[in-house]
Structures are given as C-alpha cells and as structure tokens.
Design a protein around this motif. Structure first.
Motif, PDB file in Angstrom:
ATOM      1  N   TRP A  92      29.854  46.351  40.324  1.00 20.89           N
ATOM      2  CA  TRP A  92      30.429  45.342  39.446  1.00 20.89           C
ATOM      3  C   TRP A  92      31.770  44.854  40.002  1.00 20.89           C
ATOM      4  CZ3 TRP A  92      28.210  42.453  36.036  1.00 20.89           C
ATOM      5  CH2 TRP A  92      29.015  41.624  35.230  1.00 20.89           C
ATOM      6  N   ARG A  93      31.986  43.552  40.001  1.00 19.13           N
ATOM      7  CA  ARG A  93      33.197  42.952  40.585  1.00 19.13           C
ATOM      8  C   ARG A  93      34.138  42.359  39.527  1.00 19.13           C
ATOM      9  NH1 ARG A  93      34.925  39.671  45.228  1.00 19.13           N
ATOM     10  NH2 ARG A  93      35.438  37.546  44.627  1.00 19.13           N
ATOM     11  N   LYS A  94      33.564  41.753  38.498  1.00 22.11           N
ATOM     12  CA  LYS A  94      34.329  40.875  37.606  1.00 22.11           C
ATOM     13  C   LYS A  94      34.965  41.638  36.433  1.00 22.11           C
ATOM     14  CE  LYS A  94      30.654  38.084  37.065  1.00 22.11           C
ATOM     15  NZ  LYS A  94      29.941  36.871  36.558  1.00 22.11           N
TER      16      LYS A  94
ATOM     17  N   ILE B  22      41.718  44.543  41.468  1.00 21.71           N
ATOM     18  CA  ILE B  22      41.403  43.367  40.639  1.00 21.71           C
ATOM     19  C   ILE B  22      39.896  43.140  40.651  1.00 21.71           C
ATOM     20  CG2 ILE B  22      41.661  41.539  42.395  1.00 21.71           C
ATOM     21  CD1 ILE B  22      43.252  39.978  40.138  1.00 21.71           C
ATOM     22  N   HIS B  23      39.241  43.611  41.707  1.00 22.36           N
ATOM     23  CA  HIS B  23      37.776  43.646  41.743  1.00 22.36           C
ATOM     24  C   HIS B  23      37.313  45.093  41.574  1.00 22.36           C
ATOM     25  CE1 HIS B  23      38.010  39.650  44.051  1.00 22.36           C
ATOM     26  NE2 HIS B  23      37.678  39.422  42.796  1.00 22.36           N
ATOM     27  N   ALA B  24      36.488  45.308  40.558  1.00 27.00           N
ATOM     28  CA  ALA B  24      36.166  46.669  40.113  1.00 27.00           C
ATOM     29  C   ALA B  24      35.563  47.545  41.208  1.00 27.00           C
ATOM     30  CB  ALA B  24      35.223  46.586  38.921  1.00 27.00           C
ATOM     31  N   ARG B  25      34.649  46.978  41.973  1.00 21.39           N
ATOM     32  CA  ARG B  25      33.872  47.809  42.914  1.00 21.39           C
ATOM     33  C   ARG B  25      34.633  48.210  44.168  1.00 21.39           C
ATOM     34  NH1 ARG B  25      29.884  42.769  44.377  1.00 21.39           N
ATOM     35  NH2 ARG B  25      31.385  41.494  45.523  1.00 21.39           N
ATOM     36  N   GLU B  26      35.829  47.685  44.347  1.00 23.76           N
ATOM     37  CA  GLU B  26      36.580  47.927  45.584  1.00 23.76           C
ATOM     38  C   GLU B  26      37.392  49.217  45.461  1.00 23.76           C
ATOM     39  OE1 GLU B  26      38.480  44.086  46.284  1.00 23.76           O
ATOM     40  OE2 GLU B  26      36.555  43.081  46.055  1.00 23.76           O
ATOM     41  N   TRP B  27      36.668  50.311  45.281  1.00 23.53           N
ATOM     42  CA  TRP B  27      37.274  51.582  44.882  1.00 23.53           C
ATOM     43  C   TRP B  27      38.315  52.105  45.853  1.00 23.53           C
ATOM     44  CZ3 TRP B  27      33.197  55.466  42.474  1.00 23.53           C
ATOM     45  CH2 TRP B  27      32.738  54.938  41.248  1.00 23.53           C
TER      46      TRP B  27
ATOM     47  N   LEU C 174      45.660  44.380  47.024  1.00 16.52           N
ATOM     48  CA  LEU C 174      44.766  45.213  47.836  1.00 16.52           C
ATOM     49  C   LEU C 174      43.316  45.045  47.392  1.00 16.52           C
ATOM     50  CD1 LEU C 174      46.840  48.564  47.966  1.00 16.52           C
ATOM     51  CD2 LEU C 174      46.990  46.563  49.489  1.00 16.52           C
ATOM     52  N   HIS C 175      42.495  44.596  48.334  1.00 18.74           N
ATOM     53  CA  HIS C 175      41.050  44.444  48.130  1.00 18.74           C
ATOM     54  C   HIS C 175      40.323  45.286  49.175  1.00 18.74           C
ATOM     55  CE1 HIS C 175      40.826  40.612  45.595  1.00 18.74           C
ATOM     56  NE2 HIS C 175      42.117  40.655  45.892  1.00 18.74           N
ATOM     57  N   ALA C 176      39.009  45.273  49.094  1.00 16.23           N
ATOM     58  CA  ALA C 176      38.160  45.831  50.151  1.00 16.23           C
ATOM     59  C   ALA C 176      36.833  45.078  50.072  1.00 16.23           C
ATOM     60  CB  ALA C 176      37.904  47.317  49.921  1.00 16.23           C
ATOM     61  N   TYR C 177      36.087  44.945  51.116  1.00 19.32           N
ATOM     62  CA  TYR C 177      36.356  45.459  52.436  1.00 19.32           C
ATOM     63  C   TYR C 177      36.360  44.314  53.438  1.00 19.32           C
ATOM     64  CZ  TYR C 177      31.363  44.539  52.693  1.00 19.32           C
ATOM     65  OH  TYR C 177      30.152  43.907  52.637  1.00 19.32           O
TER      66      TYR C 177
HETATM   67 ZN    ZN Z   1      38.199  41.747  46.188  1.00 21.61          ZN
END
Ligand code: ZN
Ligand code: PAY
Length: 314
Positions: free
Chosen positions: A131-133, A68-73, A200-203
């Motif tokens: 990028w996150r959004k 859901i957050h782009a950069r959290e690959w 699932l997010h990171a980190y």
């Molecule tokens: Zn996140």
C-alpha cells in the motif's frame, strides 16, 4: 546509558513500536529532543515530529520526513536509526552534530503517513504490504486513498499525477485535500524559518532536487546539483552504494504536487528527495538486514547537507 540501546534497529517495526521508540528517545534526551504533535490523520492517529533543539526561538531549521508512502519501509526504519544517531552524536559530542545543533533545529518526522503505514502491516501481507497512499475515502468506494506526494500545492493537477482514485498516484480532489499534507504544510509555513526540506523515499538509489513537475532547471539548480553530488560522495564512501544525482523530473519521472517542489517554491532552497535502497532486486521488500547499512550511508549524505546548510545561511 541510552535506553534505546536494546532497540532492534535491524528490524521493521509497526507504528506503535516506532511511536514508543520515540517516547523512549525523548525520555533519554530530555534536554535535546521533544515530540511535537503537528496534527492528526484521517483515521485520527497523531502525527509527530521529533524536534532536536539546543534552545533559541524559531531557529533556522531542517525538515526531514520519511514514510509519506506507506510501503517504503526502509525509509521509516532508516529515520528511526538516524534519530538515534543524532541523539548519540550530540551526547558524545561527535562532530558535526553539536555544532549544527548550536545553530539550527532539526525536525524529523519518521512516519508521515501513519494510516497507510498501519494498513501496510495488516495481514495477509499480499493484500496490504504494498500500500502506498493515505486511507481517506474517495469518490470511488472501491478505491480509497490519495498519493500524499501528489497532493501538495505545487502545480497541483498538472501532468505527472492521476485524477483517478484507483490510480497509485491519485492526486486527490484538491491541493492539500489530505489532512496529512495540510498538517505538514501548515506546520512548515507557520514555523516560517525552515532552510532545508528533505524527504526519504524508497527505492531506486537516487539523490534528487526540484523540479518534479517540469524539466526546467530550478533557479538554484547548479548549487543544488553540486551539494547533492558532494553528499552522494559521502554516501558512497561507506559501502560504495551507487546513487544517481539529478532533478526528480530527469532522474525518475514527471510528478506534480510533490512535496519538494512545494517546499522549494515556498523559498526553502535546500530541498532534496532521497530514494533509498535498492535498485529493484527486492524493491519495497528490502530485507531487514540491510536497514542499518542503508541508514548509515544515508546519514552521511544528510549530515553533509545539514552542515552545508549551516555554512550557507540565506
Ligand atoms: Zn515514495
Ligand atoms: O518526491 O521522490 C519524489 C517523487 C518521485 C517518487 C514518487 O513520489 O512517485 C518516486 C517513487 C516513490 O518513491 O514514491 C519511486 C518508487 C519506486 C515507486 O513507487 O515507484
């Protein structure tokens, strides 16, 4: 033989490659997996969930999303590995997946923010990779994008989100103003039988439960804490990776409009948010050689929670 065998799980892939992986996986397991299009993004890309089901009508279901957050690959990459693992475990009759899938369906959305994910791949990397959004136009032409995890209809606009379009946690003009959030919320609401919601997010290496919007204990806090603690033991057993367990408010920070609060407030008791590796050494730029070990340990926790949900109908 599953054709995804040749897929490189130890690499980060772009959206196109992940979407074609999904098609390959579905084609190799037609009796178990189907691809559900839940809508389109702001930039008109399809949003897909993989549905793992052995039949039945609207069985109790488990929701898992990533990215859901782009950069959290590492969240997307782990979800790819986990999709393959669920399919393989089912095919090889490896417990507990077949018994879970005899009672419940699993919906896995690998890329919850496709527009942002595509943007995070544009070169030069230093301008886009973090990028996150989302990528929607806002009231400020210089600052596109909404934080999708502040845009859910759960204490929307309360403390723990920004009203400034330039903020990394910009909440958007109204709850569910973002089509990606609306698509997910509408899908889960109209299905009506989700029993667990996991994101699932990171980190930061955290296994969290509601609430994010306040420090008040959720009504099910003792049980959620216990489930998360047991799941964390499973996770730890693989590589001794240390996670902290607690509410989002108490482990990270106050956040309004977060997806797990929304799910929990809509009656989905077993709602959890994961922050995957690491604790900041590499942060969002986790080296690809840690993908498989991250996915593998996360899987143990997810598997524990799924089994628990099966064993505790409500
Ligand atoms: Zn996140
Ligand atoms: O649902 O996990 C949640 C809420 C907390 C996360 C958030 O949405 O802000 C925490 C951050 C995240 O994964 O997005 C943590 C990362 C390291 C960040 O961007 O600060």
């Amino acid at each position: 033989e599953r054709k995804t065998k040749s897929f490189n799980f130890a690499a980060y892939h772009d959206l196109e490659t992940i979407y074609s992986f999904m098609d390959t996986l579905v084609a190799s397991h037609p009796n178990l997996i189907s691809k559900v299009k839940i809508g389109s993004t702001y930039e008109n890309r399809p949003m897909y969930a993989l549905k793992f089901s052995t039949g039945g009508e609207k069985r109790p279901a488990i929701w898992i999303d990533a990215g859901i957050h782009a950069r959290e690959w590492v969240s997307h990459a782990s979800a790819v590995w986990i999709a393959d693992r669920i399919a393989t475990d089912f095919k090889q009759n490896r417990a507990p997946v077949p018994s879970i899938l005899s009672q419940m369906d699993i919906f896995l959305m690998i890329v919850a923010n496709p527009d942002g994910y595509v943007f995070s791949h544009i070169s030069p990397r230093e301008f886009h990779r973090l990028w996150r959004k989302s990528r929607s136009v806002t009231s400020n032409p210089n600052c596109p994008g909404v934080d999708l995890n502040r845009n859910f209809d759960a204490e929307f606009s309360g403390p723990g989100a920004s009203d400034d379009p330039c903020g990394e946690d910009y909440r958007g003009p109204s709850a569910q103003s973002e089509i990606e959030v609306k698509n997910i919320a509408d899908f889960i609401t109209s299905h009506g039988n989700f029993k667990s919601f996991m994101t699932l997010h990171a980190y930061s290496q955290l296994l969290m439960y509601p609430y994010a919007y306040s420090g008040t204990n959720a009504p099910d806090q003792p049980e959620l804490h216990d489930v998360a603690t047991q799941a964390n033991k499973e996770l730890y057993s693989w590589h001794s990776t240390i996670y902290k367990v607690g509410s989002i408010f108490h482990t990270i920070e106050q956040a309004s409009g977060a997806s797990v609060d929304w799910a929990y407030q809509r009656g989905i008791k077993y709602s959890f948010a994961f922050e995957l590796r690491d604790t900041g050494k590499y942060g969002f730029l986790l080296p690809a050689d840690q993908i498989v070990s991250t996915a593998r340990e996360t899987w143990l926790a997810l598997r524990y929670i799924m089994q628990y949900v099966c064993d505790h109908p409500y």
